[in-house]
Scaffold this active site. Sequence first.
Site, mmCIF file in Angstrom:
data_model
loop_
_atom_site.group_PDB
_atom_site.id
_atom_site.type_symbol
_atom_site.label_atom_id
_atom_site.label_comp_id
_atom_site.label_asym_id
_atom_site.label_seq_id
_atom_site.Cartn_x
_atom_site.Cartn_y
_atom_site.Cartn_z
ATOM 1 N N ASN A 57 -78.885 -56.168 -15.002
ATOM 2 C CA ASN A 57 -78.051 -55.762 -13.610
ATOM 3 C C ASN A 57 -76.824 -55.401 -13.659
ATOM 4 O O ASN A 57 -76.298 -55.775 -12.174
ATOM 5 C CB ASN A 57 -78.585 -57.255 -13.096
ATOM 6 N N GLY A 131 -91.640 -64.459 -22.955
ATOM 7 C CA GLY A 131 -93.082 -63.906 -22.700
ATOM 8 C C GLY A 131 -93.418 -62.121 -22.738
ATOM 9 O O GLY A 131 -94.107 -62.341 -22.903
ATOM 10 N N TYR A 174 -74.168 -73.243 -16.993
ATOM 11 C CA TYR A 174 -74.202 -72.382 -18.297
ATOM 12 C C TYR A 174 -74.700 -73.394 -19.854
ATOM 13 O O TYR A 174 -75.553 -72.916 -20.049
ATOM 14 C CB TYR A 174 -72.708 -72.073 -18.621
ATOM 15 N N LYS A 178 -78.246 -72.987 -21.056
ATOM 16 C CA LYS A 178 -78.630 -72.384 -22.842
ATOM 17 C C LYS A 178 -79.071 -73.360 -23.655
ATOM 18 O O LYS A 178 -80.175 -72.835 -24.337
ATOM 19 C CB LYS A 178 -76.851 -72.212 -23.355
ATOM 20 N N TYR A 188 -91.783 -71.895 -27.728
ATOM 21 C CA TYR A 188 -92.414 -70.439 -27.755
ATOM 22 C C TYR A 188 -92.219 -70.604 -29.482
ATOM 23 O O TYR A 188 -94.075 -70.091 -29.877
ATOM 24 C CB TYR A 188 -91.737 -69.342 -27.118
ATOM 25 N N ARG A 215 -61.383 -65.082 -19.704
ATOM 26 C CA ARG A 215 -61.208 -66.036 -20.755
ATOM 27 C C ARG A 215 -60.135 -65.559 -21.434
ATOM 28 O O ARG A 215 -59.210 -64.686 -20.985
ATOM 29 C CB ARG A 215 -62.051 -65.274 -21.801
HETATM 30 P P1 NAD Z 1 -70.532 -60.212 -20.567
HETATM 31 O O1 NAD Z 1 -70.264 -61.015 -19.209
HETATM 32 O O2 NAD Z 1 -69.568 -59.176 -21.300
HETATM 33 O O3 NAD Z 1 -71.891 -60.109 -20.688
HETATM 34 C C1 NAD Z 1 -73.141 -60.036 -20.269
HETATM 35 C C2 NAD Z 1 -73.814 -59.205 -19.889
HETATM 36 O O4 NAD Z 1 -75.610 -59.436 -18.796
HETATM 37 C C3 NAD Z 1 -73.723 -57.951 -18.619
HETATM 38 O O5 NAD Z 1 -73.449 -56.453 -19.341
HETATM 39 C C4 NAD Z 1 -74.579 -59.137 -17.660
HETATM 40 O O6 NAD Z 1 -74.200 -57.074 -16.380
HETATM 41 C C5 NAD Z 1 -75.640 -58.584 -17.648
HETATM 42 N N1 NAD Z 1 -76.494 -59.652 -17.170
HETATM 43 C C6 NAD Z 1 -76.099 -61.357 -16.781
HETATM 44 N N2 NAD Z 1 -76.701 -62.033 -16.363
HETATM 45 C C7 NAD Z 1 -78.396 -61.169 -15.974
HETATM 46 C C8 NAD Z 1 -79.075 -61.026 -15.252
HETATM 47 N N3 NAD Z 1 -79.358 -61.766 -14.442
HETATM 48 N N4 NAD Z 1 -80.344 -60.041 -15.862
HETATM 49 C C9 NAD Z 1 -79.295 -58.609 -16.230
HETATM 50 N N5 NAD Z 1 -78.568 -59.079 -17.139
HETATM 51 C C10 NAD Z 1 -77.931 -60.001 -17.085
HETATM 52 O O7 NAD Z 1 -70.701 -61.904 -22.117
HETATM 53 P P2 NAD Z 1 -71.421 -61.436 -23.420
HETATM 54 O O8 NAD Z 1 -69.253 -62.221 -24.053
HETATM 55 O O9 NAD Z 1 -70.967 -59.790 -23.482
HETATM 56 O O10 NAD Z 1 -71.680 -62.603 -24.114
HETATM 57 C C11 NAD Z 1 -73.275 -61.998 -24.502
HETATM 58 C C12 NAD Z 1 -74.100 -62.917 -24.972
HETATM 59 O O11 NAD Z 1 -72.958 -63.929 -25.142
HETATM 60 C C13 NAD Z 1 -74.279 -64.567 -23.387
HETATM 61 O O12 NAD Z 1 -75.718 -64.512 -23.359
HETATM 62 C C14 NAD Z 1 -72.867 -65.387 -24.112
HETATM 63 O O13 NAD Z 1 -72.862 -65.910 -23.629
HETATM 64 C C15 NAD Z 1 -73.065 -65.794 -24.911
HETATM 65 N N6 NAD Z 1 -71.935 -66.016 -25.900
HETATM 66 C C16 NAD Z 1 -70.681 -65.208 -25.742
HETATM 67 C C17 NAD Z 1 -69.639 -65.780 -26.299
HETATM 68 C C18 NAD Z 1 -67.883 -64.948 -26.099
HETATM 69 O O14 NAD Z 1 -67.424 -65.797 -27.000
HETATM 70 N N7 NAD Z 1 -68.352 -63.525 -25.661
HETATM 71 C C19 NAD Z 1 -69.546 -66.531 -26.643
HETATM 72 C C20 NAD Z 1 -70.880 -67.576 -26.829
HETATM 73 C C21 NAD Z 1 -72.056 -67.254 -26.046
HETATM 74 N N1 UDP Z 2 -93.334 -62.559 -18.461
HETATM 75 C C1 UDP Z 2 -92.694 -60.258 -18.359
HETATM 76 N N2 UDP Z 2 -92.795 -60.082 -19.423
HETATM 77 C C2 UDP Z 2 -94.195 -59.804 -20.371
HETATM 78 C C3 UDP Z 2 -94.621 -61.059 -20.909
HETATM 79 C C4 UDP Z 2 -94.348 -61.948 -19.990
HETATM 80 O O1 UDP Z 2 -91.838 -60.209 -18.053
HETATM 81 O O2 UDP Z 2 -94.235 -58.956 -20.781
HETATM 82 C C5 UDP Z 2 -93.033 -63.162 -18.211
HETATM 83 C C6 UDP Z 2 -94.441 -63.080 -17.903
HETATM 84 O O3 UDP Z 2 -94.294 -62.836 -16.090
HETATM 85 C C7 UDP Z 2 -94.294 -65.204 -17.093
HETATM 86 C C8 UDP Z 2 -92.738 -65.048 -18.686
HETATM 87 O O4 UDP Z 2 -93.055 -64.242 -18.773
HETATM 88 O O5 UDP Z 2 -93.522 -65.483 -16.458
HETATM 89 C C9 UDP Z 2 -93.380 -66.458 -19.366
HETATM 90 O O6 UDP Z 2 -94.499 -65.213 -19.885
HETATM 91 P P1 UDP Z 2 -95.788 -66.128 -20.761
HETATM 92 O O7 UDP Z 2 -97.048 -65.006 -21.066
HETATM 93 O O8 UDP Z 2 -95.501 -66.840 -22.324
HETATM 94 O O9 UDP Z 2 -96.422 -67.502 -19.642
HETATM 95 P P2 UDP Z 2 -97.959 -67.317 -18.864
HETATM 96 O O10 UDP Z 2 -97.472 -66.164 -17.661
HETATM 97 O O11 UDP Z 2 -98.497 -67.552 -19.146
HETATM 98 O O12 UDP Z 2 -97.161 -68.083 -17.554
HETATM 99 N N1 UDP Z 3 -57.307 -70.853 -21.181
HETATM 100 C C1 UDP Z 3 -55.893 -70.863 -21.122
HETATM 101 N N2 UDP Z 3 -55.191 -69.999 -20.119
HETATM 102 C C2 UDP Z 3 -56.051 -68.582 -19.966
HETATM 103 C C3 UDP Z 3 -57.550 -69.013 -19.809
HETATM 104 C C4 UDP Z 3 -58.130 -69.905 -20.797
HETATM 105 O O1 UDP Z 3 -55.038 -71.446 -21.743
HETATM 106 O O2 UDP Z 3 -55.139 -68.166 -18.963
HETATM 107 C C5 UDP Z 3 -57.615 -71.515 -21.901
HETATM 108 C C6 UDP Z 3 -59.036 -72.579 -21.412
HETATM 109 O O3 UDP Z 3 -58.158 -73.919 -20.926
HETATM 110 C C7 UDP Z 3 -59.881 -73.091 -22.153
HETATM 111 C C8 UDP Z 3 -58.990 -72.022 -23.522
HETATM 112 O O4 UDP Z 3 -58.405 -71.708 -23.117
HETATM 113 O O5 UDP Z 3 -59.231 -74.019 -22.985
HETATM 114 C C9 UDP Z 3 -60.092 -71.252 -23.975
HETATM 115 O O6 UDP Z 3 -61.096 -71.419 -22.644
HETATM 116 P P1 UDP Z 3 -62.110 -69.728 -22.229
HETATM 117 O O7 UDP Z 3 -62.496 -69.316 -21.218
HETATM 118 O O8 UDP Z 3 -61.709 -68.443 -23.187
HETATM 119 O O9 UDP Z 3 -63.076 -70.220 -23.230
HETATM 120 P P2 UDP Z 3 -64.184 -70.903 -23.361
HETATM 121 O O10 UDP Z 3 -63.579 -72.291 -22.718
HETATM 122 O O11 UDP Z 3 -65.198 -71.200 -22.907
HETATM 123 O O12 UDP Z 3 -64.064 -71.359 -24.634
#
Ligand code: NAD
Ligand code: UDP
Ligand code: UDP
Length: 349
Positions: A57, A131, A174, A178, A188, A215
């Site tokens: 998105n 799903g 968050y 998660k 699932y 970050r």
């Molecule tokens: P990011 O913010 O760069 O990427 C997230 C992407 O998801 C973006 O492109 C955003 O537009 C899209 N998005 C967000 N909400 C959405 C929605 N409702 N529908 C469709 N798209 C949506 O972050 P990232 O660092 O690339 O992280 C990617 C994944 O890895 C995330 O799930 C994050 O929780 C996980 N993760 C990342 C880190 C890290 O350090 N980068 C650490 C732990 C977990």
């Molecule tokens: N769903 C989706 N795409 C698909 C299949 C399912 O977005 O191709 C969505 C669906 O609308 C539902 C969720 O995934 O909200 C969970 O789907 P599931 O079939 O497991 O559960 P149910 O629809 O039977 O509640």
């Molecule tokens: N942090 C910092 N300066 C900054 C941004 C973050 O010292 O400009 C610190 C923050 O307080 C945290 C660590 O860096 O202790 C990692 O932060 P980040 O947001 O990168 O990741 P997360 O907290 O999600 O692990």
Amino acid sequence: MTNKHSSSAPTSMTVAKARPRAGEPRRILVTGGAGFVGSHLVDALIARGDHVMVMDNFFTGAHRNLEHLSQNDGLVRSGRFEIIRHDVVQPFLVEVDEVYHLACPASPIHYKFNPVKTIKTNVIGTLNALGLAKRCKAKFLLTSTSEVYGDPLEHPQKESYWGNVNPIGERACYDEGKRCAETLAFDYHREHGLDIRVARIFNTYGPRMAMDDGRVVSNFVAQALRGDKLTVYGDGSQTRSFQYVSDLVAGLIALMDNEDGFIGPVNLGNPGEFTMNELAEKVREIVNPAAEIEYCENTADDPSRRKPDISVAREKLRWEPKVTLDEGLRLMVDDFRARVEACAKRAKT
Ligand code: NAD
Ligand code: UDP
Ligand code: UDP
């Protein structure tokens, strides 16, 4: 403080698996594929010949991250690469063999911007992605996070640790989002026999990180390049373990491709642990020795330390990170310098 439990969930039933027929490319959906990690993952999947569909998105992602692919006529015309603008909170229908589910803002300022939306993305978004995988009999990989361990009472963190999360704090949208996404994935698996994989990702950095995402690595590198002060939050003694993005991508693909039947969360991170003071010093040394350090107030519920135990990934995936922090910081500087200079140029005109 290890909570003893089996990290591999029992399988009550197994659904037939949809797999590409021999010689056919895999069809892969990457939700959140326009983001930082997602775009690097897409590059790697395209490079090995998969058909990749990005669903995003563009809340925190950018077309710029995928421009080199979307402007490649051959890739787009052959259907090997597609981008769909869609919000994962709404149901969606595509036909795929594998789902890498990344869609979710990952940096604290972005996920706190609209916390209720962050929860919907993690819970309803993950439900929809599951799903879809169930309907397609596709393999499903969730990108979870080290944040599920909260402010950990066990160090380093093993997958068997249940965590120490404040359920009503500012980070909970968050962290708890998660945790619920992980629960959904395992349910699932237990209820529908879905083939799931859960990666618990530790702090990752590299080119294409959004420069305004707050970050620590992106902040420090951009600040050092601009000649601004490096903003260390708190006293800078808190620790994190930083993983370069190519190591993470290799780990995610190894986890998805692993066929030994192991079902359990897997830590993907670099065990090297640094205080924020040490990180600031490294960034000064590598990017700009003249940059000064400024101490600022820390944010609420900041975990005091974080370091992965990666024995499971080593044993099950034969994976471990290769890029050191020094090497990784050097690898991301050119990308950041180009963007900082482009911003400065735009500001002048
Ligand atoms: P990011 O913010 O760069 O990427 C997230 C992407 O998801 C973006 O492109 C955003 O537009 C899209 N998005 C967000 N909400 C959405 C929605 N409702 N529908 C469709 N798209 C949506 O972050 P990232 O660092 O690339 O992280 C990617 C994944 O890895 C995330 O799930 C994050 O929780 C996980 N993760 C990342 C880190 C890290 O350090 N980068 C650490 C732990 C977990
Ligand atoms: N769903 C989706 N795409 C698909 C299949 C399912 O977005 O191709 C969505 C669906 O609308 C539902 C969720 O995934 O909200 C969970 O789907 P599931 O079939 O497991 O559960 P149910 O629809 O039977 O509640
Ligand atoms: N942090 C910092 N300066 C900054 C941004 C973050 O010292 O400009 C610190 C923050 O307080 C945290 C660590 O860096 O202790 C990692 O932060 P980040 O947001 O990168 O990741 P997360 O907290 O999600 O692990």
